[in-house]
Design an enzyme around this catalytic site. Structure first.
Site, PDB file in Angstrom:
ATOM      1  N   GLU A  70       2.149   3.056  -1.064  1.00  0.00           N
ATOM      2  CA  GLU A  70       2.131   4.531  -1.150  1.00  0.00           C
ATOM      3  C   GLU A  70       1.493   5.223   0.058  1.00  0.00           C
ATOM      4  O   GLU A  70       0.674   6.130  -0.094  1.00  0.00           O
ATOM      5  CB  GLU A  70       1.426   4.958  -2.449  1.00  0.00           C
ATOM      6  CG  GLU A  70       2.112   4.405  -3.679  1.00  0.00           C
ATOM      7  CD  GLU A  70       1.418   4.729  -4.998  1.00  0.00           C
ATOM      8  OE1 GLU A  70       0.442   5.490  -4.994  1.00  0.00           O
ATOM      9  OE2 GLU A  70       1.869   4.193  -6.023  1.00  0.00           O
ATOM     10  N   ASN A 107       5.573  -0.786  -0.394  1.00  0.00           N
ATOM     11  CA  ASN A 107       5.915  -0.325  -1.745  1.00  0.00           C
ATOM     12  C   ASN A 107       5.597   1.165  -1.897  1.00  0.00           C
ATOM     13  O   ASN A 107       4.516   1.612  -1.486  1.00  0.00           O
ATOM     14  CB  ASN A 107       5.072  -1.138  -2.747  1.00  0.00           C
ATOM     15  CG  ASN A 107       5.469  -0.936  -4.192  1.00  0.00           C
ATOM     16  OD1 ASN A 107       6.643  -1.082  -4.550  1.00  0.00           O
ATOM     17  ND2 ASN A 107       4.491  -0.614  -5.041  1.00  0.00           N
ATOM     18  N   HIS A 120       9.601   4.953 -10.859  1.00  0.00           N
ATOM     19  CA  HIS A 120       9.049   5.678 -12.004  1.00  0.00           C
ATOM     20  C   HIS A 120       9.959   6.893 -12.205  1.00  0.00           C
ATOM     21  O   HIS A 120       9.833   7.887 -11.495  1.00  0.00           O
ATOM     22  CB  HIS A 120       7.609   6.119 -11.730  1.00  0.00           C
ATOM     23  CG  HIS A 120       6.663   4.966 -11.579  1.00  0.00           C
ATOM     24  ND1 HIS A 120       6.386   4.104 -12.615  1.00  0.00           N
ATOM     25  CD2 HIS A 120       5.932   4.521 -10.538  1.00  0.00           C
ATOM     26  CE1 HIS A 120       5.518   3.184 -12.214  1.00  0.00           C
ATOM     27  NE2 HIS A 120       5.237   3.415 -10.949  1.00  0.00           N
ATOM     28  N   GLU A 144       8.313  -1.183 -10.126  1.00  0.00           N
ATOM     29  CA  GLU A 144       7.457  -0.593 -11.173  1.00  0.00           C
ATOM     30  C   GLU A 144       8.287   0.241 -12.146  1.00  0.00           C
ATOM     31  O   GLU A 144       7.859   1.308 -12.601  1.00  0.00           O
ATOM     32  CB  GLU A 144       6.352   0.281 -10.552  1.00  0.00           C
ATOM     33  CG  GLU A 144       5.477  -0.463  -9.568  1.00  0.00           C
ATOM     34  CD  GLU A 144       4.321   0.365  -9.001  1.00  0.00           C
ATOM     35  OE1 GLU A 144       4.010   1.438  -9.548  1.00  0.00           O
ATOM     36  OE2 GLU A 144       3.735  -0.079  -7.995  1.00  0.00           O
ATOM     37  N   ASP A 158       9.989   2.297 -14.863  1.00  0.00           N
ATOM     38  CA  ASP A 158       9.864   2.876 -16.201  1.00  0.00           C
ATOM     39  C   ASP A 158      10.627   4.196 -16.187  1.00  0.00           C
ATOM     40  O   ASP A 158      10.809   4.804 -15.139  1.00  0.00           O
ATOM     41  CB  ASP A 158       8.405   3.011 -16.674  1.00  0.00           C
ATOM     42  CG  ASP A 158       7.453   3.667 -15.685  1.00  0.00           C
ATOM     43  OD1 ASP A 158       7.922   4.405 -14.774  1.00  0.00           O
ATOM     44  OD2 ASP A 158       6.236   3.452 -15.810  1.00  0.00           O
TER      45      ASP A 158
HETATM   46  O1  G3I Z   1     -11.022  -0.977 -16.787  1.00  0.00           O
HETATM   47  C1  G3I Z   1     -11.649   0.302 -16.822  1.00  0.00           C
HETATM   48  C2  G3I Z   1     -12.570   0.410 -18.019  1.00  0.00           C
HETATM   49  O2  G3I Z   1     -13.604  -0.523 -17.890  1.00  0.00           O
HETATM   50  C3  G3I Z   1     -13.101   1.827 -18.099  1.00  0.00           C
HETATM   51  O3  G3I Z   1     -13.894   1.973 -19.241  1.00  0.00           O
HETATM   52  C4  G3I Z   1     -11.967   2.819 -18.152  1.00  0.00           C
HETATM   53  C5  G3I Z   1     -12.454   4.268 -18.198  1.00  0.00           C
HETATM   54  O4  G3I Z   1     -11.733   5.089 -17.314  1.00  0.00           O
HETATM   55  O5  G3I Z   1     -11.170   2.652 -17.002  1.00  0.00           O
HETATM   56  C6  G3I Z   1     -10.588   1.377 -16.888  1.00  0.00           C
HETATM   57  O6  G3I Z   1      -9.870   1.308 -15.699  1.00  0.00           O
HETATM   58  C7  G3I Z   1      -8.605   1.969 -15.706  1.00  0.00           C
HETATM   59  C8  G3I Z   1      -7.531   0.972 -15.328  1.00  0.00           C
HETATM   60  O7  G3I Z   1      -6.300   1.615 -15.200  1.00  0.00           O
HETATM   61  C9  G3I Z   1      -7.390  -0.142 -16.370  1.00  0.00           C
HETATM   62  O8  G3I Z   1      -6.981   0.393 -17.592  1.00  0.00           O
HETATM   63  C10 G3I Z   1      -8.652   3.086 -14.687  1.00  0.00           C
HETATM   64  O9  G3I Z   1      -9.547   4.095 -15.125  1.00  0.00           O
HETATM   65  C11 G3I Z   1      -7.280   3.680 -14.498  1.00  0.00           C
HETATM   66  O10 G3I Z   1      -7.322   4.590 -13.399  1.00  0.00           O
HETATM   67  C12 G3I Z   1      -6.302   2.591 -14.172  1.00  0.00           C
HETATM   68  O11 G3I Z   1      -5.017   3.173 -14.071  1.00  0.00           O
HETATM   69  C13 G3I Z   1      -4.072   2.401 -13.356  1.00  0.00           C
HETATM   70  C14 G3I Z   1      -3.567   3.201 -12.176  1.00  0.00           C
HETATM   71  O12 G3I Z   1      -2.571   2.459 -11.505  1.00  0.00           O
HETATM   72  C15 G3I Z   1      -4.676   3.524 -11.191  1.00  0.00           C
HETATM   73  O13 G3I Z   1      -4.249   4.425 -10.253  1.00  0.00           O
HETATM   74  C16 G3I Z   1      -2.931   2.054 -14.286  1.00  0.00           C
HETATM   75  O14 G3I Z   1      -3.411   1.140 -15.297  1.00  0.00           O
HETATM   76  C17 G3I Z   1      -1.804   1.403 -13.505  1.00  0.00           C
HETATM   77  O15 G3I Z   1      -0.667   1.277 -14.334  1.00  0.00           O
HETATM   78  C18 G3I Z   1      -1.437   2.265 -12.318  1.00  0.00           C
HETATM   79  O16 G3I Z   1      -0.431   1.609 -11.592  1.00  0.00           O
HETATM   80  C19 G3I Z   1       0.067   2.311 -10.441  1.00  0.00           C
HETATM   81  C20 G3I Z   1       0.409   1.270  -9.397  1.00  0.00           C
HETATM   82  O17 G3I Z   1      -0.708   0.470  -9.130  1.00  0.00           O
HETATM   83  C21 G3I Z   1       0.930   1.924  -8.121  1.00  0.00           C
HETATM   84  N1  G3I Z   1       2.045   2.835  -8.406  1.00  0.00           N
HETATM   85  C22 G3I Z   1       1.784   3.822  -9.443  1.00  0.00           C
HETATM   86  C23 G3I Z   1       1.311   3.157 -10.732  1.00  0.00           C
HETATM   87  C24 G3I Z   1       1.108   4.181 -11.831  1.00  0.00           C
HETATM   88  O18 G3I Z   1       0.083   5.065 -11.521  1.00  0.00           O
END
Ligand code: G3I
Length: 301
Positions: A127, A169, A205, A232, A234
């Site tokens: 990105e 990517n 997406h 990715e 969806d």
């Molecule tokens: O694991 C912590 C947990 O310990 C904590 O209590 C909680 C509270 O906020 O956060 C948890 O971490 C989260 C993590 O996902 C795991 O669930 C993060 O806050 C959250 O920001 C994170 O989001 C991820 C996101 O990327 C981050 O930008 C999504 O799961 C994930 O699906 C998403 O994936 C991205 C790709 O990497 C790149 N392209 C876009 C895609 C969608 O945004």
């Protein structure tokens, strides 16, 4: 064939899912994963904040759980992502200039070395292009270390793991538009100058529509001499969801250098798109119409 992975394999492709280490103990989740998919991507566990929470101290516990799950299934493992402007550890966010550049390249080297020989393809850079009509790089702390940060990252990844395919990517690059053309021009430049790049990932997406030139966009990148992958996928739930999934699948099958498709999660309840029900299995793990649509597309022809 009767599963996504086997049907894709019959077409010389893979069908993968993004998975989370914390869900591997869920029996419905792991049953679908091991039955249907032959590639995995770590949804979060191989990102910078997860693998280098303090500078120079690397933690691979959860990343290794994803790797071992994939390996035990005989699946390909996609590495995601070595460098990104998001999900950087706090210490990296507070660096700039040569200190940040050196830390970033060291991160690429260390993580790619840890997983050497085990990763099918790495998202080396994620990105890095701006949204909108500029076709330019996104402003970020990494970009401010100099425009050559992306090629430096690819060279470091190649040196650390020569067997991994190295991908760029991005999202909103799924049709021919200013952003995808910016990426296209970078890939063309890299190929002309011998910067090591092997593949481009199209996150896909998608909302309730798909660009009419989706396949043509994949093809123009393939014509530069790189593989293309849907990384990715969806699609927002709506009357068109199953059709859009079929259109993406057919586009990948029609482009010989499209090596596979990854959906960004397994059940709707696993998705980052809360409330949009964008995946192939419902909250209970039942196959949706979109699943059947993808399976039929993979098995046609
Ligand atoms: O694991 C912590 C947990 O310990 C904590 O209590 C909680 C509270 O906020 O956060 C948890 O971490 C989260 C993590 O996902 C795991 O669930 C993060 O806050 C959250 O920001 C994170 O989001 C991820 C996101 O990327 C981050 O930008 C999504 O799961 C994930 O699906 C998403 O994936 C991205 C790709 O990497 C790149 N392209 C876009 C895609 C969608 O945004």
């Amino acid at each position: 064939a009767t599963t996504l992975g086997a049907s894709a394999a019959a077409k010389n492709r893979y069908f993968g899912a993004a998975i989370a280490a914390g869900k591997l103990g869920d029996s419905t989740y792991s049953r679908i994963l091991t039955t249907e998919f032959n590639s995995v991507t770590a949804e979060n566990e191989m990102k910078w904040d997860a693998t280098e929470p303090s500078q120079g101290r690397f933690t691979y516990t959860n990343g290794d759980r994803i790797l071992n799950q994939g390996t035990s299934m005989g699946a390909k493992v996609r590495g995601h992502a070595l460098l990104w402007h998001q999900q950087q550890p706090g210490w990296a966010q507070s660096l700039s200039g040569s200190a940040l550049r050196n830390a970033a390249i060291n991160h690429v080297t260390q993580v790619a070395t840890h997983y050497k020989g085990k990763i099918y393809a790495w998202d080396v850079v994620n990105e890095a292009f701006a949204d909108g009509g500029s076709g330019a790089r996104r402003d970020s702390n990494l970009q401010r270390t100099g425009n050559d940060w992306i090629e430096a990252a690819f060279r470091a990844a190649r040196a650390a793991d020569p067997a991994a395919k190295l991908c760029y990517n991005d999202y909103n690059t799924d049709g021919v538009n200013a952003k995808s053309t910016g990426v296209y021009n970078m890939v063309r430049d890299f190929k002309s100058r011998g910067v090591p790049i092997d593949c481009v990932g199209f996150q896909s997406h998608l909302g309730t529509g798909i660009p009419s030139d989706y396949q043509a966009n994949l093809q123009r990148f393939a014509d530069l001499g790189v593989d293309v992958q849907i990384t990715e996928l969806d699609v927002a739930q709506g009357s068109n969801q199953a059709n859009i999934y079929a259109t993406v699948t057919n586009a990948c099958l029609a482009v010989s250098r499209c090596t596979g498709i990854t959906v960004w999660g397994i059940r709707d309840s696993d998705s980052w798109r809360t409330g949009e029900n964008p995946l192939l299995f419902d909250n209970s793990g039942n196959k949706k119409a979109a699943y059947t649509s993808v399976l039929n597309a993979l098995n046609a022809g």
